[in-house]
Design a protein around this motif. Structure first.
Motif, PDB file in Angstrom:
ATOM      1  N   SER A  93       3.887  87.414 -83.366  1.00  0.00           N
ATOM      2  CA  SER A  93       2.478  87.303 -83.753  1.00  0.00           C
ATOM      3  C   SER A  93       1.672  88.503 -83.265  1.00  0.00           C
ATOM      4  O   SER A  93       0.841  89.045 -84.000  1.00  0.00           O
ATOM      5  N   ALA A  94       1.915  88.930 -82.032  1.00  0.00           N
ATOM      6  CA  ALA A  94       1.192  90.086 -81.485  1.00  0.00           C
ATOM      7  C   ALA A  94       1.551  91.357 -82.252  1.00  0.00           C
ATOM      8  O   ALA A  94       0.678  92.175 -82.555  1.00  0.00           O
ATOM      9  N   ALA A  95       2.822  91.534 -82.570  1.00  0.00           N
ATOM     10  CA  ALA A  95       3.255  92.721 -83.319  1.00  0.00           C
ATOM     11  C   ALA A  95       2.685  92.703 -84.738  1.00  0.00           C
ATOM     12  O   ALA A  95       2.242  93.738 -85.246  1.00  0.00           O
ATOM     13  N   ILE A  96       2.681  91.534 -85.373  1.00  0.00           N
ATOM     14  CA  ILE A  96       2.100  91.401 -86.718  1.00  0.00           C
ATOM     15  C   ILE A  96       0.612  91.736 -86.677  1.00  0.00           C
ATOM     16  O   ILE A  96       0.104  92.469 -87.525  1.00  0.00           O
ATOM     17  N   SER A  97      -0.081  91.214 -85.688  1.00  0.00           N
ATOM     18  CA  SER A  97      -1.513  91.484 -85.544  1.00  0.00           C
ATOM     19  C   SER A  97      -1.777  92.975 -85.320  1.00  0.00           C
ATOM     20  O   SER A  97      -2.731  93.534 -85.869  1.00  0.00           O
ATOM     21  N   ALA A  98      -0.931  93.630 -84.530  1.00  0.00           N
ATOM     22  CA  ALA A  98      -1.074  95.077 -84.297  1.00  0.00           C
ATOM     23  C   ALA A  98      -0.937  95.846 -85.608  1.00  0.00           C
ATOM     24  O   ALA A  98      -1.714  96.769 -85.882  1.00  0.00           O
ATOM     25  N   CYS A  99       0.052  95.452 -86.412  1.00  0.00           N
ATOM     26  CA  CYS A  99       0.251  96.120 -87.712  1.00  0.00           C
ATOM     27  C   CYS A  99      -0.932  95.866 -88.638  1.00  0.00           C
ATOM     28  O   CYS A  99      -1.399  96.777 -89.321  1.00  0.00           O
ATOM     29  N   GLU A 100      -1.413  94.645 -88.639  1.00  0.00           N
ATOM     30  CA  GLU A 100      -2.556  94.288 -89.486  1.00  0.00           C
ATOM     31  C   GLU A 100      -3.773  95.128 -89.113  1.00  0.00           C
ATOM     32  O   GLU A 100      -4.442  95.690 -89.982  1.00  0.00           O
ATOM     33  N   LYS A 101      -4.052  95.259 -87.825  1.00  0.00           N
ATOM     34  CA  LYS A 101      -5.202  96.050 -87.385  1.00  0.00           C
ATOM     35  C   LYS A 101      -5.034  97.527 -87.724  1.00  0.00           C
ATOM     36  O   LYS A 101      -6.012  98.234 -87.918  1.00  0.00           O
ATOM     37  N   GLY A 102      -3.793  97.982 -87.811  1.00  0.00           N
ATOM     38  CA  GLY A 102      -3.523  99.370 -88.176  1.00  0.00           C
ATOM     39  C   GLY A 102      -3.412  99.589 -89.676  1.00  0.00           C
ATOM     40  O   GLY A 102      -3.100 100.692 -90.119  1.00  0.00           O
ATOM     41  N   GLY A 103      -3.652  98.530 -90.468  1.00  0.00           N
ATOM     42  CA  GLY A 103      -3.566  98.650 -91.917  1.00  0.00           C
ATOM     43  C   GLY A 103      -2.137  98.766 -92.428  1.00  0.00           C
ATOM     44  O   GLY A 103      -1.905  99.208 -93.545  1.00  0.00           O
ATOM     45  N   GLU A 104      -1.193  98.365 -91.611  1.00  0.00           N
ATOM     46  CA  GLU A 104       0.230  98.452 -91.960  1.00  0.00           C
ATOM     47  C   GLU A 104       0.736  97.104 -92.468  1.00  0.00           C
ATOM     48  O   GLU A 104       1.545  96.423 -91.834  1.00  0.00           O
ATOM     49  N   TRP A 105       0.255  96.716 -93.648  1.00  0.00           N
ATOM     50  CA  TRP A 105       0.562  95.397 -94.192  1.00  0.00           C
ATOM     51  C   TRP A 105       2.043  95.218 -94.493  1.00  0.00           C
ATOM     52  O   TRP A 105       2.594  94.138 -94.263  1.00  0.00           O
ATOM     53  N   GLU A 106       2.694  96.241 -95.007  1.00  0.00           N
ATOM     54  CA  GLU A 106       4.121  96.116 -95.328  1.00  0.00           C
ATOM     55  C   GLU A 106       4.940  95.847 -94.066  1.00  0.00           C
ATOM     56  O   GLU A 106       5.844  95.011 -94.061  1.00  0.00           O
ATOM     57  N   ARG A 107       4.619  96.549 -92.999  1.00  0.00           N
ATOM     58  CA  ARG A 107       5.322  96.327 -91.735  1.00  0.00           C
ATOM     59  C   ARG A 107       5.034  94.925 -91.198  1.00  0.00           C
ATOM     60  O   ARG A 107       5.913  94.261 -90.656  1.00  0.00           O
ATOM     61  N   ALA A 108       3.785  94.500 -91.343  1.00  0.00           N
ATOM     62  CA  ALA A 108       3.415  93.152 -90.895  1.00  0.00           C
ATOM     63  C   ALA A 108       4.229  92.102 -91.662  1.00  0.00           C
ATOM     64  O   ALA A 108       4.727  91.150 -91.063  1.00  0.00           O
ATOM     65  N   LEU A 109       4.382  92.307 -92.964  1.00  0.00           N
ATOM     66  CA  LEU A 109       5.168  91.363 -93.757  1.00  0.00           C
ATOM     67  C   LEU A 109       6.640  91.382 -93.372  1.00  0.00           C
ATOM     68  O   LEU A 109       7.311  90.341 -93.360  1.00  0.00           O
ATOM     69  N   GLN A 110       7.159  92.564 -93.045  1.00  0.00           N
ATOM     70  CA  GLN A 110       8.551  92.651 -92.580  1.00  0.00           C
ATOM     71  C   GLN A 110       8.745  91.855 -91.295  1.00  0.00           C
ATOM     72  O   GLN A 110       9.732  91.135 -91.141  1.00  0.00           O
ATOM     73  N   LEU A 111       7.799  91.993 -90.376  1.00  0.00           N
ATOM     74  CA  LEU A 111       7.886  91.240 -89.120  1.00  0.00           C
ATOM     75  C   LEU A 111       7.766  89.741 -89.375  1.00  0.00           C
ATOM     76  O   LEU A 111       8.476  88.940 -88.768  1.00  0.00           O
ATOM     77  N   PHE A 112       6.889  89.385 -90.304  1.00  0.00           N
ATOM     78  CA  PHE A 112       6.721  87.976 -90.644  1.00  0.00           C
ATOM     79  C   PHE A 112       8.026  87.393 -91.190  1.00  0.00           C
ATOM     80  O   PHE A 112       8.389  86.264 -90.872  1.00  0.00           O
ATOM     81  N   SER A 113       8.727  88.178 -91.967  1.00  0.00           N
ATOM     82  CA  SER A 113       9.996  87.698 -92.535  1.00  0.00           C
ATOM     83  C   SER A 113      11.031  87.457 -91.441  1.00  0.00           C
ATOM     84  O   SER A 113      11.919  86.619 -91.593  1.00  0.00           O
ATOM     85  N   LEU A 114      10.933  88.174 -90.315  1.00  0.00           N
ATOM     86  CA  LEU A 114      11.838  87.932 -89.191  1.00  0.00           C
ATOM     87  C   LEU A 114      11.619  86.563 -88.562  1.00  0.00           C
ATOM     88  O   LEU A 114      12.533  85.959 -88.019  1.00  0.00           O
ATOM     89  N   MET A 115      10.373  86.097 -88.646  1.00  0.00           N
ATOM     90  CA  MET A 115      10.039  84.805 -88.048  1.00  0.00           C
ATOM     91  C   MET A 115      10.525  83.643 -88.913  1.00  0.00           C
ATOM     92  O   MET A 115      10.761  82.552 -88.385  1.00  0.00           O
ATOM     93  N   ALA A 116      10.675  83.883 -90.205  1.00  0.00           N
ATOM     94  CA  ALA A 116      11.030  82.787 -91.126  1.00  0.00           C
ATOM     95  C   ALA A 116      12.478  82.375 -90.999  1.00  0.00           C
ATOM     96  O   ALA A 116      13.336  83.029 -90.535  1.00  0.00           O
TER      97      ALA A 116
END
Length: 116
Positions: A93-116
């Motif tokens: 969640s912290a890493a996803i939030s960091a990517c989101e704040k940096g405008g790195e949506w694709e990376r955030a989605l990749q991290l989210f897929s790791l959680m699923a």
């Protein structure tokens, strides 16, 4: 700031820091938005052969997120994936939030897929 002063006094009195005291210092730095200092304490823990735990990494990643340092947050996350410490939901969640704040949506989605 008071926690860091206490940590400094502890070192001057030659009291050996441990995982708990370093985690407390990292947490204090994170609350004060001092992401650079969280990295210094994490590095100190590694140098002193202390146990690098999920708490230390999660708090440091969260500090990086607050400091808009998404790249550093991802570097720490990748260190965890390399076997240093097992990431958990808070880590992701912290890493996803960091990517989101940096405008790195694709990376955030990749991290989210790791959680699923």
């Amino acid at each position: 700031e008071k926690a860091l002063q206490i940590f400094g006094v502890m070192l001057r009195k030659q009291v050996e820091p441990n995982t708990i005291t370093c985690n407390a210092a990292i947490s204090a730095c994170e609350r004060c938005s001092q992401w650079e200092r969280t990295l210094q304490f994490l590095h100190l823990m590694g140098q002193q052969k202390m146990e690098l735990d999920t708490i230390a990494f999660n708090t440091t990643i969260s500090a990086c997120e607050k400091g808009s340092e998404w790249e550093t947050a991802l570097l720490l996350f990748n260190q965890m994936l390399q076997g240093v410490v097992v990431p958990n939901t808070i880590t992701c969640s912290a890493a996803i939030s960091a990517c989101e704040k940096g405008g790195e949506w694709e990376r955030a989605l990749q991290l989210f897929s790791l959680m699923a």
